[in-house]
Motif scaffolding. Structure first.
Motif, PDB file in Angstrom:
ATOM      1  N   ALA A  73      21.825  -7.213 -26.195  1.00 48.41           N
ATOM      2  CA  ALA A  73      20.367  -7.140 -26.349  1.00 48.41           C
ATOM      3  C   ALA A  73      19.762  -7.175 -24.955  1.00 48.41           C
ATOM      4  N   ARG A  74      19.721  -6.006 -24.302  1.00 50.18           N
ATOM      5  CA  ARG A  74      19.231  -5.952 -22.923  1.00 50.18           C
ATOM      6  C   ARG A  74      17.752  -6.334 -22.828  1.00 50.18           C
ATOM      7  N   ASN A  75      17.017  -6.034 -23.868  1.00 49.60           N
ATOM      8  CA  ASN A  75      15.591  -6.361 -23.897  1.00 49.60           C
ATOM      9  C   ASN A  75      15.317  -7.145 -25.182  1.00 49.60           C
ATOM     10  N   PRO A  76      15.522  -8.460 -25.160  1.00 51.12           N
ATOM     11  CA  PRO A  76      15.388  -9.256 -26.388  1.00 51.12           C
ATOM     12  C   PRO A  76      14.016  -9.149 -27.043  1.00 51.12           C
ATOM     13  N   GLU A  77      12.958  -9.028 -26.242  1.00 53.71           N
ATOM     14  CA  GLU A  77      11.617  -8.940 -26.816  1.00 53.71           C
ATOM     15  C   GLU A  77      11.457  -7.664 -27.637  1.00 53.71           C
ATOM     16  N   PHE A  78      11.958  -6.544 -27.097  1.00 50.34           N
ATOM     17  CA  PHE A  78      11.862  -5.277 -27.824  1.00 50.34           C
ATOM     18  C   PHE A  78      12.715  -5.317 -29.090  1.00 50.34           C
ATOM     19  N   VAL A  79      13.938  -5.829 -28.965  1.00 51.56           N
ATOM     20  CA  VAL A  79      14.818  -5.921 -30.135  1.00 51.56           C
ATOM     21  C   VAL A  79      14.202  -6.831 -31.196  1.00 51.56           C
ATOM     22  N   ALA A  80      13.549  -7.905 -30.757  1.00 48.05           N
ATOM     23  CA  ALA A  80      12.913  -8.824 -31.703  1.00 48.05           C
ATOM     24  C   ALA A  80      11.814  -8.124 -32.497  1.00 48.05           C
ATOM     25  N   VAL A  81      11.056  -7.246 -31.846  1.00 46.24           N
ATOM     26  CA  VAL A  81      10.020  -6.490 -32.552  1.00 46.24           C
ATOM     27  C   VAL A  81      10.657  -5.596 -33.614  1.00 46.24           C
ATOM     28  N   VAL A  82      11.764  -4.936 -33.262  1.00 40.01           N
ATOM     29  CA  VAL A  82      12.457  -4.067 -34.217  1.00 40.01           C
ATOM     30  C   VAL A  82      12.972  -4.878 -35.403  1.00 40.01           C
ATOM     31  N   VAL A  83      13.587  -6.022 -35.118  1.00 39.13           N
ATOM     32  CA  VAL A  83      14.103  -6.884 -36.188  1.00 39.13           C
ATOM     33  C   VAL A  83      12.960  -7.374 -37.070  1.00 39.13           C
ATOM     34  N   TYR A  84      11.882  -7.802 -36.441  1.00 39.58           N
ATOM     35  CA  TYR A  84      10.728  -8.314 -37.190  1.00 39.58           C
ATOM     36  C   TYR A  84      10.136  -7.252 -38.110  1.00 39.58           C
ATOM     37  N   GLN A  85       9.940  -6.058 -37.579  1.00 33.59           N
ATOM     38  CA  GLN A  85       9.348  -4.998 -38.390  1.00 33.59           C
ATOM     39  C   GLN A  85      10.298  -4.560 -39.503  1.00 33.59           C
ATOM     40  N   GLY A  86      11.599  -4.514 -39.203  1.00 30.05           N
ATOM     41  CA  GLY A  86      12.566  -4.184 -40.248  1.00 30.05           C
ATOM     42  C   GLY A  86      12.605  -5.235 -41.336  1.00 30.05           C
ATOM     43  N   PHE A  87      12.563  -6.491 -40.927  1.00 29.30           N
ATOM     44  CA  PHE A  87      12.513  -7.613 -41.866  1.00 29.30           C
ATOM     45  C   PHE A  87      11.292  -7.496 -42.773  1.00 29.30           C
TER      46      PHE A  87
END
Length: 202
Positions: A156-170
């Motif tokens: 996860a090179r950019n945790p903030e960006f990945v977190a947005v993707v996870v959040y929106q997918g969730f």
């Protein structure tokens, strides 16, 4: 009648404690917002349900939007606290299990309380909903993902960006499950965990 020696006089409080009275107003507003929508709910209706004078409402909130903002903040903080407590039951070094626990707790809470969530966030636009929840909840997710990345649990090179993707997918997956009438959060959380685990390994 005189008080007997050695007996203490019990004095009943004339009013409820401030935090209880405020919560009762918020509970009354939440119920009415769910039943008839924010726009159709009046301050008079809120105070009638809470069984308080109108002046009591204005002691705690200046407007109806003020109590709506309080409900948004309470929902987000409650979500953060409960999900965080669930994650903390897992050892700090078991990053995959902590992510799984975040998803299980998050899906369970959201499915149980989606009516309140939708009425206090979605009725006033997705921009408000995204800003309010993203700052805290996505931040919590980003911290979890960053810890796993530091220990080499995933990429996860950019945790903030990945977190947005996870959040929106969730969010999208749970909204879809609710629309289809699904009630068991376990398979939804499991499917999300499998998907996000695969994404994080690439």
């Amino acid at each position: 009648m005189r008080q007997r020696d050695g007996m203490k006089k019990t004095i009943r409080p004339r009013t409820k404690p401030s935090d209880i009275r405020r919560q009762e107003l918020m509970d009354a507003a939440a119920g009415l917002f769910i039943e008839q929508g924010v726009e159709a709910t009046t301050i008079d209706a809120i105070t009638a349900r809470a069984e308080v004078a109108k002046g009591t409402f204005y002691h705690y909130f200046s407007t109806k939007n003020g109590i709506l903002e309080a409900l948004r903040a309470a929902f987000s903080q409650g979500f953060l606290d409960r999900v965080g407590a669930a994650v903390d039951t897992v050892p700090a070094g078991d990053h995959a299990a902590r992510l799984r626990q975040w998803l299980v707790a998050g899906v369970t809470i959201y499915m149980a309380e989606y009516e309140l969530h939708d009425v206090v966030f979605h009725q006033h636009g997705r921009r408000m909903q995204y800003r309010t929840e993203k700052n805290a909840i996505v931040g919590q997710l980003a911290g979890l993902l960053a810890a796993g990345a530091r220990d080499g649990a995933w990429n996860a090179r950019n945790p903030e960006f990945v977190a947005v993707v996870v959040y929106q997918g969730f969010h999208g997956a749970v909204d879809d499950a609710i629309e289809r009438g699904l009630q068991d959060p376990a398979p939804i959380a499991a499917a999300l965990f499998d998907l996000f685990s695969l994404m994080l390994r690439t």
